[in-house]
Design a protein around this motif. Structure first.
Motif, PDB file in Angstrom:
ATOM      1  N   GLY A 183       1.211  -1.303  -0.298  1.00  0.00           N
ATOM      2  CA  GLY A 183       0.283   0.105   0.172  1.00  0.00           C
ATOM      3  C   GLY A 183       1.159   1.966   0.182  1.00  0.00           C
ATOM      4  O   GLY A 183       2.459   1.247  -0.132  1.00  0.00           O
ATOM      5  N   PRO A 184       0.308   2.901   0.057  1.00  0.00           N
ATOM      6  CA  PRO A 184       1.041   3.639   0.061  1.00  0.00           C
ATOM      7  C   PRO A 184       1.679   3.792   1.123  1.00  0.00           C
ATOM      8  O   PRO A 184       1.293   3.273   2.064  1.00  0.00           O
ATOM      9  N   LEU A 185       2.656   4.370   1.263  1.00  0.00           N
ATOM     10  CA  LEU A 185       3.458   4.981   3.163  1.00  0.00           C
ATOM     11  C   LEU A 185       2.554   5.646   3.591  1.00  0.00           C
ATOM     12  O   LEU A 185       1.896   5.714   2.815  1.00  0.00           O
ATOM     13  N   PRO A 186       2.822   5.131   5.104  1.00  0.00           N
ATOM     14  CA  PRO A 186       2.066   5.945   5.879  1.00  0.00           C
ATOM     15  C   PRO A 186       1.705   7.358   5.157  1.00  0.00           C
ATOM     16  O   PRO A 186       2.525   7.999   5.255  1.00  0.00           O
ATOM     17  N   TYR A 187       0.406   8.891   5.506  1.00  0.00           N
ATOM     18  CA  TYR A 187       0.516   9.501   5.624  1.00  0.00           C
ATOM     19  C   TYR A 187       1.354  10.828   6.150  1.00  0.00           C
ATOM     20  O   TYR A 187       2.449  11.276   5.273  1.00  0.00           O
ATOM     21  N   ALA A 188       1.782  11.101   7.595  1.00  0.00           N
ATOM     22  CA  ALA A 188       3.024  11.128   8.290  1.00  0.00           C
ATOM     23  C   ALA A 188       4.399  10.786   7.279  1.00  0.00           C
ATOM     24  O   ALA A 188       5.487  11.800   7.250  1.00  0.00           O
ATOM     25  N   ILE A 189       4.952   9.587   7.101  1.00  0.00           N
ATOM     26  CA  ILE A 189       5.772   9.261   6.537  1.00  0.00           C
ATOM     27  C   ILE A 189       5.593   9.860   5.152  1.00  0.00           C
ATOM     28  O   ILE A 189       6.375  10.782   4.853  1.00  0.00           O
ATOM     29  N   ARG A 190       5.461   9.709   4.686  1.00  0.00           N
ATOM     30  CA  ARG A 190       4.752  10.246   3.013  1.00  0.00           C
ATOM     31  C   ARG A 190       5.334  12.504   3.092  1.00  0.00           C
ATOM     32  O   ARG A 190       6.337  12.447   2.951  1.00  0.00           O
ATOM     33  N   VAL A 191       4.422  12.512   4.092  1.00  0.00           N
ATOM     34  CA  VAL A 191       4.768  13.821   4.430  1.00  0.00           C
ATOM     35  C   VAL A 191       6.148  14.320   4.687  1.00  0.00           C
ATOM     36  O   VAL A 191       7.131  15.104   4.133  1.00  0.00           O
ATOM     37  N   TYR A 192       6.826  13.646   5.318  1.00  0.00           N
ATOM     38  CA  TYR A 192       7.943  14.286   5.721  1.00  0.00           C
ATOM     39  C   TYR A 192       9.148  14.226   5.273  1.00  0.00           C
ATOM     40  O   TYR A 192       9.948  14.406   4.972  1.00  0.00           O
ATOM     41  N   GLN A 193       9.055  12.545   4.000  1.00  0.00           N
ATOM     42  CA  GLN A 193       9.927  12.121   3.290  1.00  0.00           C
ATOM     43  C   GLN A 193      10.394  13.482   2.638  1.00  0.00           C
ATOM     44  O   GLN A 193      10.863  13.418   2.286  1.00  0.00           O
ATOM     45  N   ALA A 194       9.304  14.425   2.348  1.00  0.00           N
ATOM     46  CA  ALA A 194       9.538  15.482   1.224  1.00  0.00           C
ATOM     47  C   ALA A 194      10.932  16.708   1.684  1.00  0.00           C
ATOM     48  O   ALA A 194      11.064  16.812   0.385  1.00  0.00           O
ATOM     49  N   ARG A 195      10.246  16.075   2.864  1.00  0.00           N
ATOM     50  CA  ARG A 195      11.571  17.310   3.342  1.00  0.00           C
ATOM     51  C   ARG A 195      12.554  17.169   3.808  1.00  0.00           C
ATOM     52  O   ARG A 195      13.225  17.702   3.356  1.00  0.00           O
ATOM     53  N   HIS A 196      12.675  16.016   4.344  1.00  0.00           N
ATOM     54  CA  HIS A 196      14.154  15.312   5.057  1.00  0.00           C
ATOM     55  C   HIS A 196      14.045  14.159   4.446  1.00  0.00           C
ATOM     56  O   HIS A 196      13.640  13.154   5.649  1.00  0.00           O
ATOM     57  N   ASP A 197      14.943  13.209   4.007  1.00  0.00           N
ATOM     58  CA  ASP A 197      14.970  12.143   3.106  1.00  0.00           C
ATOM     59  C   ASP A 197      15.649  11.007   4.413  1.00  0.00           C
ATOM     60  O   ASP A 197      16.812  11.274   4.672  1.00  0.00           O
ATOM     61  N   LEU A 198      14.955  10.385   4.213  1.00  0.00           N
ATOM     62  CA  LEU A 198      15.438   9.209   5.768  1.00  0.00           C
ATOM     63  C   LEU A 198      15.727   7.560   5.266  1.00  0.00           C
ATOM     64  O   LEU A 198      15.855   6.580   5.645  1.00  0.00           O
ATOM     65  N   ARG A 199      16.311   8.177   3.927  1.00  0.00           N
ATOM     66  CA  ARG A 199      16.941   7.225   3.292  1.00  0.00           C
ATOM     67  C   ARG A 199      15.977   5.865   3.541  1.00  0.00           C
ATOM     68  O   ARG A 199      15.695   4.612   4.246  1.00  0.00           O
ATOM     69  N   LEU A 200      14.945   5.578   3.088  1.00  0.00           N
ATOM     70  CA  LEU A 200      13.750   4.607   3.836  1.00  0.00           C
ATOM     71  C   LEU A 200      14.218   3.131   2.701  1.00  0.00           C
ATOM     72  O   LEU A 200      13.604   2.617   2.947  1.00  0.00           O
ATOM     73  N   TRP A 201      14.838   3.559   1.919  1.00  0.00           N
ATOM     74  CA  TRP A 201      14.864   1.756   1.059  1.00  0.00           C
ATOM     75  C   TRP A 201      16.206   1.088   2.104  1.00  0.00           C
ATOM     76  O   TRP A 201      16.209   0.100   1.280  1.00  0.00           O
ATOM     77  N   SER A 202      16.810   2.052   3.084  1.00  0.00           N
ATOM     78  CA  SER A 202      17.698   0.955   3.817  1.00  0.00           C
ATOM     79  C   SER A 202      17.127   0.719   4.956  1.00  0.00           C
ATOM     80  O   SER A 202      16.363   0.956   5.583  1.00  0.00           O
ATOM     81  N   HIS A 203      18.167  -0.558   5.845  1.00  0.00           N
ATOM     82  CA  HIS A 203      18.071  -0.928   7.184  1.00  0.00           C
ATOM     83  C   HIS A 203      18.194   0.966   8.113  1.00  0.00           C
ATOM     84  O   HIS A 203      18.864   1.570   7.706  1.00  0.00           O
ATOM     85  N   ALA A 204      17.300   0.330   8.671  1.00  0.00           N
ATOM     86  CA  ALA A 204      17.980   1.458  10.180  1.00  0.00           C
ATOM     87  C   ALA A 204      19.250   0.878  10.687  1.00  0.00           C
ATOM     88  O   ALA A 204      19.674  -0.421  10.552  1.00  0.00           O
ATOM     89  N   GLY A 205      20.159   1.863  11.486  1.00  0.00           N
ATOM     90  CA  GLY A 205      21.522   1.300  12.278  1.00  0.00           C
ATOM     91  C   GLY A 205      20.983   0.011  13.451  1.00  0.00           C
ATOM     92  O   GLY A 205      19.681   0.420  13.628  1.00  0.00           O
ATOM     93  N   LEU A 206      21.671  -0.192  14.024  1.00  0.00           N
ATOM     94  CA  LEU A 206      22.020  -1.700  14.805  1.00  0.00           C
ATOM     95  C   LEU A 206      20.901  -1.076  16.246  1.00  0.00           C
ATOM     96  O   LEU A 206      20.071  -1.993  16.401  1.00  0.00           O
ATOM     97  N   GLU A 207      21.190   0.220  16.407  1.00  0.00           N
ATOM     98  CA  GLU A 207      20.238   0.169  17.426  1.00  0.00           C
ATOM     99  C   GLU A 207      18.970   0.292  17.601  1.00  0.00           C
ATOM    100  O   GLU A 207      17.975  -0.099  18.374  1.00  0.00           O
ATOM    101  N   ALA A 208      18.235   0.877  16.712  1.00  0.00           N
ATOM    102  CA  ALA A 208      16.993   0.708  16.107  1.00  0.00           C
ATOM    103  C   ALA A 208      16.891  -0.698  16.262  1.00  0.00           C
ATOM    104  O   ALA A 208      15.487  -0.821  16.798  1.00  0.00           O
TER     105      ALA A 208
END
Length: 405
Positions: A183-208
């Protein structure tokens, strides 16, 4: 800042290094006494959303007794486990703790029942997802600082909150399946990603990654505990549950006359210990096999680096199946949750029809005809409520309120 952790061991090369943080959306002077991740943790703890977790449902609503977990006590248990995992793996303990403390900030009143109700109400306006709402809380809804909305957390904290369960898109930006559905990305993530790239295609760091596993471990152990205390399950019913049944047999063999309260504590304590030890062993084995040079190398691997072993992952699934059948879907729990959904649905309908029923700061700017904007504002307001306040508001607005006991 030093590269030495609290245990005196050097931080591992694959750990997130606060000295190499990608920074914050809004530039701020560095603190002379705290790392960026320590500041993230402190900002989360001092937030309004964090305080409200004390009065939000985990499984049992606040009427049902003061011995059951709330969303806050669950969060504290997750943070303790995440920190233990981070210490054993020589990660940044402060970042792991911050992510654990912040992971549920977007939860609605009445837990997943409130989330289901809000998502249904918001289907024509982007839906509602508690993980995405957490991002919205820390980047927009908290109003504590003169220079920006939100908490202005570090990039690593934000990516961890968003991607702790894995990548959300492929490298082309196409959303990946979630629970087998695309499905589409959740609204809040889609809106924020357009403003600040969180590299949604990669894994997060080990701490996460360890914070996410800590969440699973805490859920498994304390929902067994709460289910036993609530009388929804009896100890003998646990005999066939993976991992738990074997531990129950061990405890009874060693302490045959143990009273119920101590039996529950001993079993859940050992469940946590076995699962933590398994994560540490499996993760160290993956580190030895993949040899990541730094935190970015962890992000670019094809698989998560922190994980249960195959056997423990199967046990985790078995425990969750058992809890779903005997605790989460128990008739008494479901009756309360259905009524809780009615409360949230009714509040949503009332506020969207009459925004003047919300406080001035929430209805400000809603005089236009933008239905989507109004819906999102109402959802934000309701999502921030505690169980008790949602019930109070329903009693104020309606003649009869469903029974939540």
């Amino acid at each position: 800042m030093s590269g030495i952790g609290f245990g005196g061991e050097p931080r591992a090369p694959y750990a997130s290094d606060p000295r190499a943080s990608r920074g914050r959306l809004f530039d701020e002077p560095e603190s002379p006494t705290r790392t960026p991740y320590q500041r993230d943790r402190d900002r989360i703890v001092h937030s309004t959303a964090f305080r409200r977790l004390a009065h939000k449902t985990q499984v049992f609503v606040y009427h049902e007794g003061d011995h059951f977990r709330t969303r806050l006590t669950h969060t504290i248990e997750v943070a303790q486990i995440a920190r233990a995992l981070a210490r054993a793996l020589r990660l940044d303990e402060d970042l792991a703790e911050a992510l654990a403390l912040g992971h549920d900030l977007g939860h609605t009143p009445f837990g997943h029942a409130g989330e289901r109700a809000l998502n249904r109400a918001m289907l024509d306006h982007g839906g509602f997802d508690h993980n995405a709402q957490t991002l919205r809380v820390v980047t927009s809804l908290e109003r504590r600082y003169a220079g920006f909305d939100g908490l202005n957390l570090s990039w690593e904290a934000l990516e961890g909150l968003v991607k702790h369960n894995g990548p959300l898109t492929d490298t082309a930006g196409v959303p990946l399946p979630v629970h087998g559905e695309v499905g589409p990305l959740p609204y809040a993530i889609r809106v924020y990603q357009a403003r600040h790239d969180l590299r949604l295609w990669s894994h997060a760091g080990l701490e996460a990654q360890v914070a996410a596993l800590a969440d699973d471990i805490a859920y498994d152990a304390h929902d067994i505990d709460d289910g036993l205390r609530a009388g929804l399950i009896a100890p003998d019913l646990l005999a066939g549950v993976p991992l738990v049944g074997g531990i129950l047999h061990e405890v009874r063999a060693r302490h045959p006359d143990l009273e119920l309260g101590r039996l529950i504590q001993e079993v859940t304590r050992r469940v946590i210990t076995r699962m933590v030890e398994d994560v540490i062993a499996e993760t160290l084995a993956r580190i030895a096999a993949d040899r990541p040079a730094d935190a970015d190398a962890v992000r670019h691997l094809a698989r998560p680096m922190a994980a249960f072993s195959e056997a423990m992952a199967e046990a985790d699934r078995g425990i969750k199946r058992f809890l779903y059948a005997h605790v989460y879907r128990a008739d008494s729990v479901m009756a309360v949750m259905r009524n809780a959904e009615q409360v949230v649905q009714a509040l949503y309908a009332a506020y969207t029809a009459a925004p003047a029923e919300m406080p001035p700061e929430w209805r400000r700017g809603l005089d236009d005809d933008d239905a989507g904007r109004r819906a999102r504002r109402v959802a934000d307001y309701i999502a921030g409520m505690t169980d008790r306040f949602a019930e109070i508001e329903h009693r104020r607005l309606f003649d009869a309120t469903p029974d939540l006991r």
